[in-house]
Design a protein around this motif. Structure first.
Motif, PDB file in Angstrom:
ATOM      1  N   ARG A  14       0.508  -1.408   0.147  1.00 13.79           N
ATOM      2  CA  ARG A  14       0.268  -0.021  -0.470  1.00 13.79           C
ATOM      3  C   ARG A  14       0.854   1.300  -0.254  1.00 13.79           C
ATOM      4  NH1 ARG A  14      -5.225  -0.565   1.384  1.00 13.79           N
ATOM      5  NH2 ARG A  14      -4.850   1.753   2.298  1.00 13.79           N
ATOM      6  N   VAL A  17       2.238   1.697  -3.439  1.00 13.78           N
ATOM      7  CA  VAL A  17       1.258   2.377  -4.454  1.00 13.78           C
ATOM      8  C   VAL A  17       1.078   4.201  -4.022  1.00 13.78           C
ATOM      9  CG1 VAL A  17      -1.781   2.398  -4.916  1.00 13.78           C
ATOM     10  CG2 VAL A  17      -0.374  -0.198  -4.674  1.00 13.78           C
ATOM     11  N   PHE A  18       0.734   4.327  -2.518  1.00 15.27           N
ATOM     12  CA  PHE A  18       0.771   6.184  -2.542  1.00 15.27           C
ATOM     13  C   PHE A  18       1.167   6.741  -2.691  1.00 15.27           C
ATOM     14  CE2 PHE A  18      -2.109   3.755   1.065  1.00 15.27           C
ATOM     15  CZ  PHE A  18      -4.066   4.202  -0.453  1.00 15.27           C
ATOM     16  N   ALA A  21       1.771   7.606  -6.154  1.00 22.19           N
ATOM     17  CA  ALA A  21       0.608   7.975  -6.940  1.00 22.19           C
ATOM     18  C   ALA A  21       0.350   8.862  -6.214  1.00 22.19           C
ATOM     19  CB  ALA A  21      -0.683   7.097  -5.795  1.00 22.19           C
ATOM     20  N   MET A  35      -5.916   3.451 -12.601  1.00 25.43           N
ATOM     21  CA  MET A  35      -5.729   2.484 -11.975  1.00 25.43           C
ATOM     22  C   MET A  35      -4.147   1.840 -12.759  1.00 25.43           C
ATOM     23  SD  MET A  35      -6.424   1.546  -9.564  1.00 25.43           S
ATOM     24  CE  MET A  35      -7.479   0.620  -7.997  1.00 25.43           C
ATOM     25  N   LEU A  38      -1.422   4.034 -12.772  1.00 22.37           N
ATOM     26  CA  LEU A  38       0.068   3.739 -11.656  1.00 22.37           C
ATOM     27  C   LEU A  38      -0.103   2.719 -11.895  1.00 22.37           C
ATOM     28  CD1 LEU A  38       0.197   4.508  -9.164  1.00 22.37           C
ATOM     29  CD2 LEU A  38      -2.143   3.202  -8.137  1.00 22.37           C
ATOM     30  N   LEU A  49      -3.105  -3.987  -8.397  1.00 17.94           N
ATOM     31  CA  LEU A  49      -3.302  -2.766  -7.107  1.00 17.94           C
ATOM     32  C   LEU A  49      -4.521  -3.063  -6.834  1.00 17.94           C
ATOM     33  CD1 LEU A  49      -2.848  -0.133  -9.551  1.00 17.94           C
ATOM     34  CD2 LEU A  49      -1.249  -0.638  -8.235  1.00 17.94           C
ATOM     35  N   VAL A  53      -5.335  -1.813  -2.415  1.00 19.95           N
ATOM     36  CA  VAL A  53      -6.385  -0.533  -2.880  1.00 19.95           C
ATOM     37  C   VAL A  53      -7.996  -1.318  -3.330  1.00 19.95           C
ATOM     38  CG1 VAL A  53      -4.852   1.017  -2.076  1.00 19.95           C
ATOM     39  CG2 VAL A  53      -5.208  -0.063  -4.796  1.00 19.95           C
ATOM     40  N   LYS A  56     -10.264   3.223  -6.913  1.00 26.67           N
ATOM     41  CA  LYS A  56      -9.855   5.287  -6.759  1.00 26.67           C
ATOM     42  C   LYS A  56     -10.190   6.388  -6.120  1.00 26.67           C
ATOM     43  CE  LYS A  56      -8.973   9.083 -10.005  1.00 26.67           C
ATOM     44  NZ  LYS A  56      -9.035   9.392 -11.398  1.00 26.67           N
ATOM     45  N   ILE A  59      -7.814   5.480  -3.119  1.00 30.21           N
ATOM     46  CA  ILE A  59      -5.621   5.415  -3.792  1.00 30.21           C
ATOM     47  C   ILE A  59      -6.325   7.206  -2.671  1.00 30.21           C
ATOM     48  CG2 ILE A  59      -4.025   6.289  -5.021  1.00 30.21           C
ATOM     49  CD1 ILE A  59      -5.212   3.684  -6.321  1.00 30.21           C
TER      50      ILE A  59
END
Length: 223
Positions: A14, A17-18, A21, A35, A38, A49, A53, A56, A59
């Protein structure tokens, strides 16, 4: 190739991913975030993803949390005057927001119910409550001050690639020269006054912040 893709998926989290983003929002604006985009940033299929998460919206909420996590609340003595302490807190928030202009829409629309944002709110609310404010009044004050700070950042962050750039001194002079002075005499006088100067966003923010902080009444003694 399949083995490389599996390793990349296994290395996802996570946090990663953030982080990705936020990079996209910073460089391309939040409107570019999807998505698929990303997934390209992380070198994985977009479907991967969803293990981290749900959608979106999650996110976008995570983006706001990442930004709030960067705000450092200035240290202060327990008996310190609440106005300068709260002013320092808000300036720290502003500086962080302006480092991430692409994430501003996420912060502006994010309802803080947990995470770093709630920790910041707890610290600021406790500051005012310890100073003697009623909790309801403290909440009103904080909401007004934070809304002002976020709104200010949204207004001045409208620069490429996120929006229109602030007019240059030369462009303002052109506007002044073309202005109908009979119809807009006060605007013309103002433009003449600032001719050749640059826009001072810091001074603008400080004037508003000072007015808001000064306008808050001191709590009753021994509140």
């Amino acid at each position: 190739m399949a083995g490389s893709a599996s390793r990349r998926r296994a290395g996802l989290s996570r946090d990663r991913v953030f982080e990705a983003a936020l990079r996209i929002a910073d460089t391309e604006g939040i409107e570019a975030l999807s998505m698929r985009r990303l997934g390209r940033e992380l070198g994985v299929e977009a479907m991967s993803l969803y293990h981290h998460v749900p959608d979106k919206a999650a996110i976008v909420a995570g983006l706001a949390d990442r930004v709030f996590a960067e705000v450092t609340v200035p240290a202060s003595e327990p008996a310190a005057d609440w106005r300068p302490v709260l002013g320092s807190w808000l300036r720290a928030l502003r500086a962080t927001l302006l480092r991430h202009p692409g994430a501003l829409p996420a912060v502006a629309t994010h309802e803080v119910t947990a995470g770093p944002g709630l920790g910041l709110y707890e610290a600021a609310l406790r500051l005012l409550h310890d100073a003697g404010f009623d909790l309801v009044e403290a909440n009103y004050a904080l909401n007004n001050l934070v809304t002002y700070t976020i709104g200010h950042c949204l207004a001045i962050a409208g620069r490429p690639p996120l929006g229109a750039a602030e007019p240059t001194a030369a462009q303002r002079d052109e506007t002044s020269a073309a202005l109908d002075r009979d119809r807009y005499p006060t605007v013309a006088a103002w433009l003449a006054r600032i001719a050749g100067t640059s826009y001072d966003a810091d001074a603008l923010y400080e004037q508003g912040l000072t007015a808001l902080l000064t306008g808050l009444p001191d709590p009753p003694s021994g509140g």
